[in-house]
Design an enzyme around this catalytic site. Sequence first.
Site, mmCIF file in Angstrom:
data_model
loop_
_atom_site.group_PDB
_atom_site.id
_atom_site.type_symbol
_atom_site.label_atom_id
_atom_site.label_comp_id
_atom_site.label_asym_id
_atom_site.label_seq_id
_atom_site.Cartn_x
_atom_site.Cartn_y
_atom_site.Cartn_z
ATOM 1 N N TYR A 143 -6.353 -10.651 -30.827
ATOM 2 C CA TYR A 143 -6.813 -11.531 -29.665
ATOM 3 C C TYR A 143 -5.465 -13.321 -29.850
ATOM 4 C CZ TYR A 143 -8.676 -14.175 -26.120
ATOM 5 O OH TYR A 143 -9.148 -14.800 -24.481
ATOM 6 N N SER A 153 -16.414 -13.431 -13.496
ATOM 7 C CA SER A 153 -17.802 -13.861 -14.870
ATOM 8 C C SER A 153 -16.932 -14.957 -15.358
ATOM 9 C CB SER A 153 -17.910 -13.193 -15.669
ATOM 10 O OG SER A 153 -16.898 -12.527 -15.817
ATOM 11 N N THR A 199 -19.432 -18.181 -22.164
ATOM 12 C CA THR A 199 -19.192 -16.818 -21.583
ATOM 13 C C THR A 199 -19.498 -15.617 -21.765
ATOM 14 O OG1 THR A 199 -16.540 -15.959 -22.476
ATOM 15 C CG2 THR A 199 -16.522 -17.674 -20.669
ATOM 16 N N SER A 214 -5.547 -19.482 -25.110
ATOM 17 C CA SER A 214 -6.711 -19.633 -26.003
ATOM 18 C C SER A 214 -6.058 -20.863 -27.632
ATOM 19 C CB SER A 214 -7.348 -18.821 -26.667
ATOM 20 O OG SER A 214 -8.541 -18.542 -27.995
ATOM 21 N N ILE A 274 -14.927 -18.142 -16.757
ATOM 22 C CA ILE A 274 -14.235 -19.368 -16.186
ATOM 23 C C ILE A 274 -13.098 -18.333 -15.047
ATOM 24 C CG2 ILE A 274 -11.768 -19.911 -16.661
ATOM 25 C CD1 ILE A 274 -12.229 -19.993 -19.868
ATOM 26 N N LYS A 309 -2.407 -14.369 -27.722
ATOM 27 C CA LYS A 309 -2.301 -15.864 -26.687
ATOM 28 C C LYS A 309 -1.379 -16.443 -27.051
ATOM 29 C CE LYS A 309 -5.719 -14.728 -24.429
ATOM 30 N NZ LYS A 309 -5.653 -14.735 -22.462
#
Length: 320
Positions: A202, A50, A235, A176, A52, A206
């Site tokens: 998160y 799903s 997304t 990100s 990207i 990254k």
Amino acid sequence: MSLYRNSAWFLKGMTEFTRNAFLSASKRFVEKDLEVSVAGRSFMITGANSGIGKATAMAIAKRGGTIHMVCRNKDRAEEARADIVKESGNKEVYVHVLDLSETKKVWEFAEAFKRKYKALNVLINNAGAIMSQRDVNAEGLEKSFATNVLGVYILTKSLIPLLEKSADPRVITVSSGGMLVQKLRTGNLQSDRGRYDGTMVYAQHKRQQVVMTDQLAKTHTNIHFSVMHPGWVDTPAVANAMPDFHSSMKDSLRTPEQGADTVVWLAVSEATTTNPSGSFYQDRKMVSTHLPLAWTHSSPLEEQKLMSLLEDLAKTFQPH
């Protein structure tokens, strides 16, 4: 995180990470960069069912590449595979079931893949996890760290011998822009101290991916490493993990295809490898990994410490 850093990041995002920013940046893209056939080259894409990941798989399949989709959910992966085969007319699309948060299984998968396949030209580390609350895997590791950092490290390190045997090898990691607000921290990798904020955890992961890419590029000089920011993309992962951000920004978010554009460019274009290995990209352009005056730089010692910690953890769970 400082108020300055947060504000500077949001302003940058509004001018550079949106759908309109992509449309503006795309005016300088060189069309022929993507007018290539990659028949005979193989591409492994994690999280390819799903968002990207799927858009990347579709674009590369249309250019003739052999696709290895590495996905957690077999049914969703098979459904995505059917879409890709139907739209691209390329049947060389294979599903591999793996949950990157299951550390030992990442090792086992990579070792089995090396035994079965003779080549891998491009590895695309796209799968990621944002947790709303702290959770641990079977090995006792915090799940988003296991997925976003250690899983990426183990998969990449284990596949390096296969990549090195293949022509024009590349490793691309989808990071990100959120990492711009984070300075590398190696003292709390399991996020077991202090309040757990899944979005900030998160963003730290990254940042760790950016450092990891730079360090691996220095060690493995015959592979071209790159890491990129896809912009703010609409997304399922963003909708689930950041519902408020998603609903307030919905009209400005990029499509998965726009988010995947730089990944595809890094994976298939000849122009890519003229740039230094280990670089960070946004909209087909090398960009800084730090906001101005944001104090997010780390020392070489701290960066090497991250790699040592990852190597030690990886070895702990390596099958013998």
